[in-house]
Design a protein around this motif. Sequence first.
Motif, PDB file in Angstrom:
ATOM      1  N   LYS A 134      -8.459  -2.305   7.508  1.00 30.68           N
ATOM      2  CA  LYS A 134      -8.989  -2.415   8.867  1.00 30.68           C
ATOM      3  C   LYS A 134      -9.701  -1.122   9.286  1.00 30.68           C
ATOM      4  O   LYS A 134      -9.539  -0.612  10.382  1.00 30.68           O
ATOM      5  CB  LYS A 134      -7.873  -2.761   9.854  1.00 30.68           C
ATOM      6  N   LYS A 135     -10.487  -0.590   8.341  1.00 33.72           N
ATOM      7  CA  LYS A 135     -11.329   0.605   8.517  1.00 33.72           C
ATOM      8  C   LYS A 135     -10.540   1.905   8.580  1.00 33.72           C
ATOM      9  O   LYS A 135     -11.099   2.976   8.828  1.00 33.72           O
ATOM     10  CB  LYS A 135     -12.231   0.483   9.744  1.00 33.72           C
ATOM     11  N   VAL A 136      -9.231   1.848   8.316  1.00 27.74           N
ATOM     12  CA  VAL A 136      -8.405   3.058   8.287  1.00 27.74           C
ATOM     13  C   VAL A 136      -8.106   3.392   6.829  1.00 27.74           C
ATOM     14  O   VAL A 136      -7.436   2.615   6.137  1.00 27.74           O
ATOM     15  CB  VAL A 136      -7.100   2.857   9.075  1.00 27.74           C
ATOM     16  N   PRO A 137      -8.601   4.526   6.313  1.00 33.30           N
ATOM     17  CA  PRO A 137      -8.396   4.847   4.892  1.00 33.30           C
ATOM     18  C   PRO A 137      -7.060   5.525   4.629  1.00 33.30           C
ATOM     19  O   PRO A 137      -6.514   6.241   5.473  1.00 33.30           O
ATOM     20  CB  PRO A 137      -9.549   5.810   4.592  1.00 33.30           C
ATOM     21  N   SER A 138      -6.547   5.296   3.445  1.00 35.17           N
ATOM     22  CA  SER A 138      -5.390   6.045   2.969  1.00 35.17           C
ATOM     23  C   SER A 138      -5.824   7.446   2.577  1.00 35.17           C
ATOM     24  O   SER A 138      -7.022   7.744   2.482  1.00 35.17           O
ATOM     25  CB  SER A 138      -4.800   5.347   1.736  1.00 35.17           C
ATOM     26  N   ALA A 139      -4.849   8.317   2.350  1.00 32.48           N
ATOM     27  CA  ALA A 139      -5.164   9.545   1.626  1.00 32.48           C
ATOM     28  C   ALA A 139      -5.598   9.133   0.224  1.00 32.48           C
ATOM     29  O   ALA A 139      -5.101   8.153  -0.333  1.00 32.48           O
ATOM     30  CB  ALA A 139      -3.959  10.465   1.581  1.00 32.48           C
ATOM     31  N   ALA A 140      -6.544   9.868  -0.339  1.00 32.68           N
ATOM     32  CA  ALA A 140      -7.138   9.472  -1.619  1.00 32.68           C
ATOM     33  C   ALA A 140      -6.372  10.048  -2.802  1.00 32.68           C
ATOM     34  O   ALA A 140      -5.643  11.036  -2.673  1.00 32.68           O
ATOM     35  CB  ALA A 140      -8.590   9.930  -1.670  1.00 32.68           C
ATOM     36  N   MET A 141      -6.548   9.403  -3.947  1.00 35.67           N
ATOM     37  CA  MET A 141      -6.060   9.975  -5.199  1.00 35.67           C
ATOM     38  C   MET A 141      -7.254  10.140  -6.141  1.00 35.67           C
ATOM     39  O   MET A 141      -8.250   9.421  -6.036  1.00 35.67           O
ATOM     40  CB  MET A 141      -4.985   9.091  -5.846  1.00 35.67           C
ATOM     41  N   TRP A 142      -7.136  11.097  -7.047  1.00 42.99           N
ATOM     42  CA  TRP A 142      -8.192  11.321  -8.024  1.00 42.99           C
ATOM     43  C   TRP A 142      -8.129  10.260  -9.119  1.00 42.99           C
ATOM     44  O   TRP A 142      -7.061   9.949  -9.636  1.00 42.99           O
ATOM     45  CB  TRP A 142      -8.060  12.702  -8.662  1.00 42.99           C
ATOM     46  N   VAL A 143      -9.289   9.702  -9.456  1.00 44.27           N
ATOM     47  CA  VAL A 143      -9.410   8.802 -10.607  1.00 44.27           C
ATOM     48  C   VAL A 143     -10.591   9.276 -11.449  1.00 44.27           C
ATOM     49  O   VAL A 143     -11.483   9.974 -10.953  1.00 44.27           O
ATOM     50  CB  VAL A 143      -9.620   7.335 -10.182  1.00 44.27           C
ATOM     51  N   GLN A 144     -10.579   8.882 -12.697  1.00 42.12           N
ATOM     52  CA  GLN A 144     -11.680   9.239 -13.593  1.00 42.12           C
ATOM     53  C   GLN A 144     -12.220   7.979 -14.255  1.00 42.12           C
ATOM     54  O   GLN A 144     -11.455   7.139 -14.716  1.00 42.12           O
ATOM     55  CB  GLN A 144     -11.223  10.225 -14.666  1.00 42.12           C
ATOM     56  N   ILE A 145     -13.524   7.862 -14.274  1.00 39.09           N
ATOM     57  CA  ILE A 145     -14.168   6.756 -14.979  1.00 39.09           C
ATOM     58  C   ILE A 145     -15.071   7.339 -16.056  1.00 39.09           C
ATOM     59  O   ILE A 145     -15.744   8.352 -15.832  1.00 39.09           O
ATOM     60  CB  ILE A 145     -14.969   5.855 -14.013  1.00 39.09           C
ATOM     61  N   LYS A 146     -15.050   6.731 -17.239  1.00 41.55           N
ATOM     62  CA  LYS A 146     -15.879   7.257 -18.316  1.00 41.55           C
ATOM     63  C   LYS A 146     -16.116   6.169 -19.346  1.00 41.55           C
ATOM     64  O   LYS A 146     -15.456   5.125 -19.352  1.00 41.55           O
ATOM     65  CB  LYS A 146     -15.219   8.467 -18.978  1.00 41.55           C
ATOM     66  N   TYR A 147     -17.082   6.428 -20.207  1.00 38.44           N
ATOM     67  CA  TYR A 147     -17.406   5.503 -21.283  1.00 38.44           C
ATOM     68  C   TYR A 147     -16.381   5.660 -22.394  1.00 38.44           C
ATOM     69  O   TYR A 147     -16.208   6.744 -22.951  1.00 38.44           O
ATOM     70  CB  TYR A 147     -18.803   5.778 -21.833  1.00 38.44           C
ATOM     71  N   SER A 179      -9.778   5.616  -2.398  1.00 36.12           N
ATOM     72  CA  SER A 179      -9.037   5.332  -1.176  1.00 36.12           C
ATOM     73  C   SER A 179      -8.847   3.832  -1.018  1.00 36.12           C
ATOM     74  O   SER A 179      -9.694   3.041  -1.433  1.00 36.12           O
ATOM     75  CB  SER A 179      -9.786   5.872   0.054  1.00 36.12           C
ATOM     76  N   VAL A 180      -7.738   3.453  -0.410  1.00 37.25           N
ATOM     77  CA  VAL A 180      -7.520   2.070   0.005  1.00 37.25           C
ATOM     78  C   VAL A 180      -7.711   2.034   1.520  1.00 37.25           C
ATOM     79  O   VAL A 180      -7.031   2.753   2.257  1.00 37.25           O
ATOM     80  CB  VAL A 180      -6.117   1.573  -0.386  1.00 37.25           C
ATOM     81  N   VAL A 181      -8.661   1.235   1.950  1.00 30.16           N
ATOM     82  CA  VAL A 181      -9.015   1.164   3.368  1.00 30.16           C
ATOM     83  C   VAL A 181      -8.518  -0.165   3.922  1.00 30.16           C
ATOM     84  O   VAL A 181      -8.822  -1.232   3.362  1.00 30.16           O
ATOM     85  CB  VAL A 181     -10.539   1.281   3.557  1.00 30.16           C
ATOM     86  N   ASN A 230      -9.101  -9.887   3.330  1.00 31.02           N
ATOM     87  CA  ASN A 230     -10.431  -9.708   3.919  1.00 31.02           C
ATOM     88  C   ASN A 230     -10.576  -8.384   4.652  1.00 31.02           C
ATOM     89  O   ASN A 230     -11.681  -7.975   4.981  1.00 31.02           O
ATOM     90  CB  ASN A 230     -10.734 -10.863   4.879  1.00 31.02           C
ATOM     91  N   GLU A 231      -9.444  -7.728   4.942  1.00 35.66           N
ATOM     92  CA  GLU A 231      -9.476  -6.450   5.660  1.00 35.66           C
ATOM     93  C   GLU A 231      -9.237  -5.264   4.730  1.00 35.66           C
ATOM     94  O   GLU A 231      -9.143  -4.129   5.179  1.00 35.66           O
ATOM     95  CB  GLU A 231      -8.412  -6.449   6.766  1.00 35.66           C
ATOM     96  N   VAL A 232      -9.116  -5.539   3.422  1.00 34.16           N
ATOM     97  CA  VAL A 232      -8.832  -4.480   2.448  1.00 34.16           C
ATOM     98  C   VAL A 232     -10.112  -4.089   1.716  1.00 34.16           C
ATOM     99  O   VAL A 232     -10.897  -4.945   1.290  1.00 34.16           O
ATOM    100  CB  VAL A 232      -7.767  -4.949   1.429  1.00 34.16           C
ATOM    101  N   LYS A 233     -10.306  -2.791   1.548  1.00 32.56           N
ATOM    102  CA  LYS A 233     -11.390  -2.268   0.721  1.00 32.56           C
ATOM    103  C   LYS A 233     -10.839  -1.175  -0.179  1.00 32.56           C
ATOM    104  O   LYS A 233      -9.947  -0.418   0.225  1.00 32.56           O
ATOM    105  CB  LYS A 233     -12.519  -1.684   1.578  1.00 32.56           C
ATOM    106  N   VAL A 234     -11.369  -1.106  -1.374  1.00 33.95           N
ATOM    107  CA  VAL A 234     -11.070   0.008  -2.270  1.00 33.95           C
ATOM    108  C   VAL A 234     -12.374   0.767  -2.474  1.00 33.95           C
ATOM    109  O   VAL A 234     -13.380   0.188  -2.894  1.00 33.95           O
ATOM    110  CB  VAL A 234     -10.516  -0.485  -3.622  1.00 33.95           C
ATOM    111  N   THR A 235     -12.365   2.053  -2.135  1.00 32.07           N
ATOM    112  CA  THR A 235     -13.595   2.846  -2.223  1.00 32.07           C
ATOM    113  C   THR A 235     -13.412   4.016  -3.181  1.00 32.07           C
ATOM    114  O   THR A 235     -12.309   4.539  -3.353  1.00 32.07           O
ATOM    115  CB  THR A 235     -14.028   3.375  -0.842  1.00 32.07           C
ATOM    116  N   MET A 236     -14.518   4.413  -3.795  1.00 32.14           N
ATOM    117  CA  MET A 236     -14.548   5.574  -4.684  1.00 32.14           C
ATOM    118  C   MET A 236     -15.619   6.535  -4.193  1.00 32.14           C
ATOM    119  O   MET A 236     -16.768   6.140  -3.986  1.00 32.14           O
ATOM    120  CB  MET A 236     -14.878   5.153  -6.127  1.00 32.14           C
ATOM    121  N   TYR A 237     -15.226   7.799  -4.009  1.00 30.81           N
ATOM    122  CA  TYR A 237     -16.142   8.812  -3.465  1.00 30.81           C
ATOM    123  C   TYR A 237     -16.377   9.914  -4.483  1.00 30.81           C
ATOM    124  O   TYR A 237     -15.436  10.511  -5.008  1.00 30.81           O
ATOM    125  CB  TYR A 237     -15.549   9.402  -2.184  1.00 30.81           C
TER     126      TYR A 237
END
Length: 599
Positions: A553-566, A549-551, A488-495
């Motif tokens: 308790k509102k503290v984010p990790s350092a991010a890694m690059w990902v690619q999404i495409k059709y 990023s993996v967040v 419940n305290e984990v989030k995965v975000t894409m920027y």
Amino acid sequence: MVPIHQILCFLTLLFVLGHADKPYSDPLGSTDFKGKWEWISENSGVSAMHAILLPKLNKVLMYDATVWRISKIPLPPEKMPSRIANEETGELDCWCHSVLFDYETAKLTALKIEHDTWCSSGGLTVDGNLVSTGGNGKGANTVRYLSTCENCDWREYPASLADPRWYSTQVTLPDGGFMVFGGRGALSYEYIPIEGQTNKMATFLPLLQQTSDKLNAQTQFNIENNLYPFVHLSPDGNLFIFSNNRSILLNPKTNRVVREFPVLPGGSRNYPASGMSVLLPLRLKLGKMKKINAEVLICGGAPWDSFYYAETQKRFLPALQDCGRIQITKPNSVWKIEKMPSPRVMGDMMILPNGDVVMVNGAQTGTSAWNDAEGPNLTPVLYIPKGPKGQRFKELAPTTIPRMYHSSAVMLPDGKVLIAGSNTHDGYDFNAKYPTELRVEKFSPPYLDSSLAGLRQQILVELSEKEMSYGKQFTVKVTSSEPKLNKNEVKVTMYAPAFATHGISMNQRLLILGLVDVVSKVSTPVVHSITAKAPSSGEVAPPGYYLLSVVYKKVPSAAMWVQIKYILAHVISIYIFCLFFLPTFIGKLGKIVVCLWRS
């Protein structure tokens, strides 16, 4: 016997209590850390009028304008000159006006650009390359391309656009293509053609004409307030377009206005009034056909006639201190008004990887344009979208460097914000009250407090999936000092990296993904396997590169690059390549075999 009406009242009360919103709890509230500033370079080479973080290279592209014929870094001899600065005298411009900035080492790589990029726009392709549009003079109808590879340089096509695009806004579409809106003298929009092609005509947009301010019929002084319009891709595929104080939802496929929104009161928000705008984080839920709520936040700006007084009398009116927030996917939605801690014009608004928003740069009086503002706003402000109304703003640690007209801000993978630029002069002036600024800073938001380091997850990049397909599950592996993560305290975000210029962050976008599972493996170190679901379509997340990023308790990790495409588009492109570009001595059957093998 208890009366039936009492039983119904009791059941109703239980229902309300069970469904009431839980009290807001900010896990970062336990820290008094208000952020930290650090200088990382004394010389960015060029004043960062435009800036964007480039994937693959992992460097910040900065550029200003060629019109001034000067910078603080010459082109290397093999690239000289950048252009003929004066065709009558033959004067050459041998200065660099575009650089790649390594934000870890401060090393500069000089790039050659010819057609003037003054007040232009840009965005990233599916493959992470930059497409830039417009500018001044010969650059106004130009489309430029910069591939994200070592030793690559600009490719320019000066007659690609139908209308001149000076102070225009570029937006990425669901298929990865682009449209460009507005600009001085351009009350229209157009698709950006494929490289080397030319547009014959653009489409008139009445909103831009209706929102262009003039002082009065007698003077005809052009205030405008409709340049650099805010354009956000809604998750339903429509485009939210805001100009001055009015906004619409436009269907880019049919060119039809789907919805008109109420006027945002209080003043003007676009150049030269220059407020700030973001599409607030999109929360994606598991399951099919889940409607995505989309909200736009617009903050700051200036009174509608502020530019007139600043430009003609050097009288600087107070900037706007309010924010408007509206749900753009909800019929009959209205603006909800909030008050910032201080007025701000020419600011930059960045979405942080944990879903909060930070406001930086700008002034407290005046407008954009040369020497038309005073009172630098040195204090960043944190905005917490999920916080209770009246408690969403928090002032952070101030900087010591004024960042006025032509400043920029860029989110970095480590969660810091790079701050650069500021030039209120028609040229470079290092001795003025607000000098041309080449110093580069990083700002560490409150979540980088050292006392929170134990909550910060570390993505195991080599063990995580870096390519994803729409609607499919993928796995990210992290390690930390936590033996088990509370799902419940984990989030995965894409920027989506923003193209920053003139207080507008084009194509900036943060997605909070649907979380499938979190599994902790007892080992040394502890490895947590996090499964999330990729966005469902290009309307939600245009194809391309994102910072994941993996967040916790509102503290984010350092991010890694990902690619999404059709995937389908990828297969089709392979077939086209195979069938039309393989050597002619390969028979058609042989081509098909190769295509099947490659796909």
